[in-house]
Design a protein around this motif. Structure first.
Motif, PDB file in Angstrom:
ATOM      1  N   MET A   1       0.853  -1.200   0.000  1.00 56.06           N
ATOM      2  CA  MET A   1       0.000   0.000   0.000  1.00 56.06           C
ATOM      3  C   MET A   1       0.879   1.236   0.000  1.00 56.06           C
ATOM      4  O   MET A   1       1.871   1.297   0.713  1.00 56.06           O
ATOM      5  N   LYS A   2       0.493   2.174  -0.853  1.00 53.12           N
ATOM      6  CA  LYS A   2       1.266   3.408  -0.964  1.00 53.12           C
ATOM      7  C   LYS A   2       1.181   4.189   0.331  1.00 53.12           C
ATOM      8  O   LYS A   2       0.111   4.356   0.900  1.00 53.12           O
ATOM      9  N   GLU A   3       2.338   4.634   0.807  1.00 49.67           N
ATOM     10  CA  GLU A   3       2.391   5.365   2.072  1.00 49.67           C
ATOM     11  C   GLU A   3       1.767   6.757   1.908  1.00 49.67           C
ATOM     12  O   GLU A   3       2.049   7.477   0.953  1.00 49.67           O
ATOM     13  N   ILE A   4       0.922   7.128   2.864  1.00 50.85           N
ATOM     14  CA  ILE A   4       0.231   8.435   2.824  1.00 50.85           C
ATOM     15  C   ILE A   4       1.149   9.498   3.393  1.00 50.85           C
ATOM     16  O   ILE A   4       1.855   9.275   4.383  1.00 50.85           O
ATOM     17  N   LYS A   5       1.094  10.660   2.769  1.00 52.47           N
ATOM     18  CA  LYS A   5       1.944  11.770   3.198  1.00 52.47           C
ATOM     19  C   LYS A   5       1.502  12.275   4.580  1.00 52.47           C
ATOM     20  O   LYS A   5       0.320  12.227   4.939  1.00 52.47           O
ATOM     21  N   CYS A   6       2.502  12.779   5.301  1.00 46.52           N
ATOM     22  CA  CYS A   6       2.236  13.307   6.658  1.00 46.52           C
ATOM     23  C   CYS A   6       1.285  14.498   6.627  1.00 46.52           C
ATOM     24  O   CYS A   6       0.496  14.699   7.558  1.00 46.52           O
ATOM     25  N   THR A   7       1.381  15.299   5.562  1.00 45.14           N
ATOM     26  CA  THR A   7       0.521  16.483   5.488  1.00 45.14           C
ATOM     27  C   THR A   7      -0.949  16.080   5.452  1.00 45.14           C
ATOM     28  O   THR A   7      -1.824  16.761   6.029  1.00 45.14           O
ATOM     29  N   ILE A   8      -1.264  14.962   4.770  1.00 46.75           N
ATOM     30  CA  ILE A   8      -2.653  14.487   4.706  1.00 46.75           C
ATOM     31  C   ILE A   8      -3.088  13.988   6.078  1.00 46.75           C
ATOM     32  O   ILE A   8      -4.197  14.280   6.545  1.00 46.75           O
ATOM     33  N   ILE A   9      -2.212  13.233   6.750  1.00 45.23           N
ATOM     34  CA  ILE A   9      -2.526  12.724   8.083  1.00 45.23           C
ATOM     35  C   ILE A   9      -2.768  13.877   9.058  1.00 45.23           C
ATOM     36  O   ILE A   9      -3.715  13.850   9.856  1.00 45.23           O
ATOM     37  N   GLN A  10      -1.918  14.891   8.964  1.00 44.33           N
ATOM     38  CA  GLN A  10      -2.049  16.037   9.879  1.00 44.33           C
ATOM     39  C   GLN A  10      -3.325  16.826   9.604  1.00 44.33           C
ATOM     40  O   GLN A  10      -3.906  17.424  10.513  1.00 44.33           O
ATOM     41  N   ASP A  11      -3.796  16.828   8.354  1.00 42.11           N
ATOM     42  CA  ASP A  11      -5.074  17.464   8.051  1.00 42.11           C
ATOM     43  C   ASP A  11      -6.239  16.691   8.668  1.00 42.11           C
ATOM     44  O   ASP A  11      -7.285  17.261   9.004  1.00 42.11           O
ATOM     45  N   LEU A  12      -6.041  15.367   8.791  1.00 45.91           N
ATOM     46  CA  LEU A  12      -7.095  14.524   9.355  1.00 45.91           C
ATOM     47  C   LEU A  12      -7.079  14.473  10.890  1.00 45.91           C
ATOM     48  O   LEU A  12      -8.050  14.021  11.508  1.00 45.91           O
ATOM     49  N   LEU A  13      -5.953  14.883  11.466  1.00 42.54           N
ATOM     50  CA  LEU A  13      -5.804  14.757  12.921  1.00 42.54           C
ATOM     51  C   LEU A  13      -6.913  15.448  13.731  1.00 42.54           C
ATOM     52  O   LEU A  13      -7.392  14.879  14.723  1.00 42.54           O
ATOM     53  N   PRO A  14      -7.345  16.697  13.379  1.00 48.41           N
ATOM     54  CA  PRO A  14      -8.388  17.346  14.193  1.00 48.41           C
ATOM     55  C   PRO A  14      -9.655  16.517  14.315  1.00 48.41           C
ATOM     56  O   PRO A  14     -10.230  16.388  15.404  1.00 48.41           O
ATOM     57  N   ILE A  15     -10.128  15.940  13.161  1.00 49.51           N
ATOM     58  CA  ILE A  15     -11.354  15.146  13.238  1.00 49.51           C
ATOM     59  C   ILE A  15     -11.069  13.773  13.841  1.00 49.51           C
ATOM     60  O   ILE A  15     -11.964  13.131  14.398  1.00 49.51           O
ATOM     61  N   TYR A  16      -9.817  13.325  13.730  1.00 51.27           N
ATOM     62  CA  TYR A  16      -9.416  12.060  14.361  1.00 51.27           C
ATOM     63  C   TYR A  16      -9.444  12.211  15.884  1.00 51.27           C
ATOM     64  O   TYR A  16      -9.906  11.321  16.611  1.00 51.27           O
ATOM     65  N   VAL A  17      -8.935  13.354  16.373  1.00 47.23           N
ATOM     66  CA  VAL A  17      -8.932  13.632  17.820  1.00 47.23           C
ATOM     67  C   VAL A  17     -10.352  13.732  18.347  1.00 47.23           C
ATOM     68  O   VAL A  17     -10.683  13.225  19.425  1.00 47.23           O
ATOM     69  N   ASP A  18     -11.237  14.380  17.550  1.00 51.11           N
ATOM     70  CA  ASP A  18     -12.632  14.532  17.972  1.00 51.11           C
ATOM     71  C   ASP A  18     -13.442  13.257  17.749  1.00 51.11           C
ATOM     72  O   ASP A  18     -14.625  13.212  18.108  1.00 51.11           O
ATOM     73  N   ASP A  19     -12.796  12.223  17.143  1.00 50.49           N
ATOM     74  CA  ASP A  19     -13.445  10.928  16.918  1.00 50.49           C
ATOM     75  C   ASP A  19     -14.715  11.060  16.072  1.00 50.49           C
ATOM     76  O   ASP A  19     -15.763  10.496  16.388  1.00 50.49           O
ATOM     77  N   VAL A  20     -14.592  11.827  14.965  1.00 47.48           N
ATOM     78  CA  VAL A  20     -15.725  11.985  14.050  1.00 47.48           C
ATOM     79  C   VAL A  20     -15.331  11.504  12.648  1.00 47.48           C
ATOM     80  O   VAL A  20     -15.788  12.051  11.644  1.00 47.48           O
ATOM     81  N   VAL A  21     -14.478  10.463  12.594  1.00 49.42           N
ATOM     82  CA  VAL A  21     -14.033   9.916  11.309  1.00 49.42           C
ATOM     83  C   VAL A  21     -14.617   8.506  11.126  1.00 49.42           C
ATOM     84  O   VAL A  21     -15.089   7.873  12.078  1.00 49.42           O
TER      85      VAL A  21
END
Length: 218
Positions: A1-21
């Motif tokens: 599987m192609k590794e996802i860039k950190c910038t994409i992960i960091q964009d997802l972090l706010p909703i990941y922290v709020d557990d709305v993903v």
């Protein structure tokens, strides 16, 4: 599987922290955090940041508002109590704080009736009350005499110069008969405290009578 860039992960972090993903996104971000220290550090900082939910903000506002309302009620209640006490103090001063009316021939006269009784005549517009004694045996100039003591009092509401309660419609003086007046040899006018003379002995009869005015004698 192609590794996802950190910038994409960091964009997802706010909703990941709020557990709305979604579940897949959650697994994707979780797997990346296990292998990337930079994103893991970003996640930890973001997770430690205090987020106040909207409902908590509303609750906090309501608490502050209730606290302010209680303070307002206390202030209003205190103002009402203070006003009532002030009104009572003014009322008491106007109607109950009495002081002696100074003797004047124009205001007071002792009149002896044909049957020997004595009548006190007051020519002022109004007064708040009268203090008097029954005849008392006192040695004056070496002789035992029956004397009566009397004085009138006034308040702001009842005085010779003002009458807040009624219009004065009298056609003559205010009159009253002195008690047991047939036995009286002399009448003295002025403020007195018989207890100081008879009971506590803080004042002698001579000292008291010097402060008073002899207004009638038989």
């Amino acid at each position: 599987m192609k590794e996802i860039k950190c910038t994409i992960i960091q964009d997802l972090l706010p909703i990941y922290v709020d557990d709305v993903v979604s579940k897949d996104t959650k697994e994707l971000v979780g797997h990346h955090l296990l292998t990337c220290q930079a994103c893991q550090k970003e996640y930890e900082q973001m997770a430690q940041t205090l987020y106040v939910p909207i409902e908590n903000k509303v609750t906090l506002f309501e608490k502050v508002n209730r606290k302010w309302n209680r303070k307002k009620m206390i202030l209003i209640g205190g103002s009402i109590v203070t006003t009532v006490l002030l009104c009572l103090a003014i009322f008491s001063y106007v109607f109950h704080y009495a002081k002696p009316i100074t003797y004047s021939k124009d205001l007071f006269e002792i009149e002896q009736q044909q049957d020997g009784t004595l009548v006190s005549n007051y020519f002022g517009k109004s007064h708040a009350g009268t203090h008097m004694t029954h005849p008392m045996k006192v040695e004056i100039d070496g002789e035992m005499k029956n004397i009566s003591l009397v004085y009138y009092v006034e308040t702001i509401a009842n005085s010779p110069t003002s009458n807040f309660l009624r219009d004065d419609e009298r056609t003559g003086p205010d009159r009253f008969e002195l008690p047991d007046s047939k036995a009286v040899d002399a009448v003295y006018y002025g403020q007195f405290d018989v207890e100081k003379v008879i009971i506590t002995k803080k004042q002698s009869w001579d000292e008291l009578l010097k402060e008073m005015t002899l207004i009638w004698k038989r």
